[in-house]
Design a protein around this motif. Structure first.
Motif, PDB file in Angstrom:
ATOM      1  N   GLN A  91      32.027  42.646  46.267  1.00  0.00           N
ATOM      2  CA  GLN A  91      32.306  41.346  45.666  1.00  0.00           C
ATOM      3  C   GLN A  91      31.838  41.308  44.218  1.00  0.00           C
ATOM      4  N   LEU A  92      30.679  41.914  43.949  1.00  0.00           N
ATOM      5  CA  LEU A  92      30.177  41.975  42.579  1.00  0.00           C
ATOM      6  C   LEU A  92      31.036  42.889  41.708  1.00  0.00           C
ATOM      7  N   ALA A  93      31.541  43.969  42.308  1.00  0.00           N
ATOM      8  CA  ALA A  93      32.338  44.935  41.546  1.00  0.00           C
ATOM      9  C   ALA A  93      33.686  44.357  41.145  1.00  0.00           C
ATOM     10  N   VAL A  94      34.273  43.557  42.045  1.00  0.00           N
ATOM     11  CA  VAL A  94      35.600  42.984  41.773  1.00  0.00           C
ATOM     12  C   VAL A  94      35.541  41.493  42.108  1.00  0.00           C
ATOM     13  N   PRO A  95      34.953  40.674  41.230  1.00  0.00           N
ATOM     14  CA  PRO A  95      34.825  39.248  41.524  1.00  0.00           C
ATOM     15  C   PRO A  95      36.197  38.557  41.503  1.00  0.00           C
ATOM     16  N   PRO A  96      36.326  37.394  42.183  1.00  0.00           N
ATOM     17  CA  PRO A  96      35.248  36.713  42.904  1.00  0.00           C
ATOM     18  C   PRO A  96      35.160  37.080  44.383  1.00  0.00           C
ATOM     19  N   PHE A  97      36.222  37.731  44.950  1.00  0.00           N
ATOM     20  CA  PHE A  97      36.240  37.941  46.397  1.00  0.00           C
ATOM     21  C   PHE A  97      35.998  39.384  46.817  1.00  0.00           C
ATOM     22  N   GLY A  98      36.062  40.323  45.876  1.00  0.00           N
ATOM     23  CA  GLY A  98      35.870  41.718  46.211  1.00  0.00           C
ATOM     24  C   GLY A  98      37.167  42.413  46.589  1.00  0.00           C
ATOM     25  N   ASP A  99      37.138  43.745  46.580  1.00  0.00           N
ATOM     26  CA  ASP A  99      38.367  44.489  46.864  1.00  0.00           C
ATOM     27  C   ASP A  99      38.465  44.942  48.314  1.00  0.00           C
ATOM     28  N   LEU A 100      37.632  44.373  49.207  1.00  0.00           N
ATOM     29  CA  LEU A 100      37.901  44.500  50.631  1.00  0.00           C
ATOM     30  C   LEU A 100      39.006  43.542  51.057  1.00  0.00           C
ATOM     31  N   VAL A 101      39.266  42.529  50.212  1.00  0.00           N
ATOM     32  CA  VAL A 101      40.344  41.580  50.477  1.00  0.00           C
ATOM     33  C   VAL A 101      41.675  42.320  50.432  1.00  0.00           C
ATOM     34  N   ALA A 102      42.558  41.996  51.381  1.00  0.00           N
ATOM     35  CA  ALA A 102      43.802  42.754  51.531  1.00  0.00           C
ATOM     36  C   ALA A 102      45.047  41.914  51.296  1.00  0.00           C
ATOM     37  N   VAL A 103      44.885  40.730  50.705  1.00  0.00           N
ATOM     38  CA  VAL A 103      46.033  39.881  50.383  1.00  0.00           C
ATOM     39  C   VAL A 103      45.856  39.347  48.960  1.00  0.00           C
TER      40      VAL A 103
END
Length: 447
Positions: free
Chosen positions: A82-94
């Protein structure tokens, strides 16, 4: 999702699903898992990189056991991504445009982690909450007071499950106890949901305020979550006696969705959301699966949640499961309750001890209030456990006898010797929500 009108005399919310064979459950989970891993790999840069690094892909999952080939994630990974790719992070898949709701954890390290939902995720979650409420005996004729925190808390929207079921719902949230009691009395609410500690506290407060819980209030069902107490028979029994109501334990976690499991009216474990979440119970040291019924760390993989899939999420919860069908006819595996957490497990002279183990002893004795606190310090390089308990109002015996008796019971049940300090009633702080039971004064000691 359920697409039929509810009937009050129906035993199950979704009969075919809830009573299917274990083979049918496994077939369903495998199909969902294969599709879900493919979605995670295609939509999430973080999962794609993690799977590639582990040299494993969605096409290699041919059985449920194959999930063990995939890498773990944990709370640290969630925060880091989440910190690396704000605001939701790159585990988000949509894409963000598909996200309609987020909850957020409390952020113990200063970084609250968001749990995002698509519209489909949200609707399926609320339908599952309705299924759980139905299994616990709630019906459209009930008046339900939701007294969990609404502010970014994953348990807040669960109230919509009661509305979907057809019950009259009151969104009380975390209001002062005196006002909540007034609401319970004014509207003659029949069901309430809170934490075990607060259910206890609210009942004690009601008695002190002069309420006759069996006559002035109409609460007949209490749903509890957030702490192990609801699955500790001694705790559940004492809350039930205090209120004259039936207590049902629920389990959820912010990183997936609200209630993931809950008790039916037989109260023999918590029916798990098997069509939403795949469970592994692993030995924390070896990572190998434990035998059915044995304790281990719970590792979860979502099966439907599209916004942010969770693949092999290490919860830190120490649990056990019962795979046998329940007397109610439901066939989903049952969570026996949360025995503790890896991060609140104490190791006292080589013996593992959870606060829930002490709670079971504290709430067996009618001469005690049931409140307790554990204090751990280190004296001459040895760990020392002090247990603080309270005698009840009206107790006329000797506190030394209570202390000795409690120490013997604790040692017999847990194998741990402790200094037992017996205090007057109301000496220990009462929690309005989650209770803090452990004060660890050691430094540099893993607990």
């Amino acid at each position: 999702m359920t697409d039929f009108a509810s009937s009050d005399d129906r035993l199950y919310w979704e009969p075919k699903l809830e009573t299917q064979s274990r083979a049918a459950w496994d077939e369903l989970k495998l199909s969902l898992l294969q599709n879900h891993l493919a979605h995670a790999y295609a939509g999430s840069p973080a999962y794609r990189a993690a799977f590639d690094a582990a040299k494993v892909g969605p096409d290699q999952l041919r059985s449920l056991d194959d999930i063990r080939r995939f890498p773990f994630i944990d709370k640290r990974v969630l925060r880091d991504r989440q910190l690396a790719v704000p605001p939701f992070g790159d585990l988000v898949a949509v894409p963000e445009r598909d996200i309609v709701y987020i909850s957020a954890s409390s952020g113990s390290t200063g970084v609250p982690t968001a749990s995002p939902f698509t519209a489909q995720d949200f609707d399926e979650w609320i339908d599952y909450e309705a299924r759980q409420f139905w299994s616990s005996g709630m019906r459209p004729t009930d008046r339900y007071v939701h007294s969990l925190n609404f502010s970014l808390f994953i348990g807040g929207p669960c109230v919509l499950g009661a509305q979907k079921l057809g019950a009259l719902t009151i969104h009380a949230g975390t209001i002062p106890s005196e006002r909540l009691l007034q609401i319970l009395k004014q509207f003659q609410a029949t069901v309430i949901w809170t934490t075990p500690s607060y259910a206890w506290y609210l009942g004690e407060t009601a008695v002190k305020e002069g309420y006759d819980l069996s006559k002035d209030l109409a609460v007949r069902r209490i749903f509890v979550a957030g702490e192990p107490g609801g699955s500790i028979p001694e705790t559940r029994d004492r809350i039930e006696r205090l209120w004259g109501a039936s207590v049902y334990d629920y389990y959820g976690l912010s990183d997936i969705f609200g209630s993931c499991a809950g008790m039916c009216e037989h109260k023999n474990g918590l029916h798990w959301a098997e069509d939403h979440i795949l469970v592994e119970v692993l030995d924390p040291k070896s990572g190998e699966p434990v035998k059915p019924g044995d304790r281990g760390e719970m590792v979860l993989t979502t099966l439907k949640k599209r916004a942010r899939p969770m693949v092999r999420f290490r919860t830190g919860d120490i649990v056990s499961f019962n795979p046998d069908p329940c007397a109610c006819g439901r066939t989903a595996i049952r969570l026996n309750g949360v025995h503790g957490r890896l991060d609140d497990m104490l190791i006292i002279k080589g013996v593992n001890l959870f606060p829930s183990d002490v709670e079971a002893v504290a709430r067996q004795d009618p001469e005690l209030t049931g409140e307790y606190r554990l204090i751990v310090d280190r004296v001459d390089h040895l760990d020392r456990l002090t247990v603080e308990i309270e005698y009840r109002h009206g107790y006329n015996g000797h506190v030394e006898e209570l202390s000795d008796q409690f120490a013997r019971k604790l040692r017999a049940v847990t194998g741990v010797s402790a200094i037992v300090r017996v205090l007057p009633p109301d000496s220990l702080p009462r929690a309005t929500h989650k209770a803090k039971r452990v004060e660890d004064r050691r430094s540099g000691v893993w607990t």
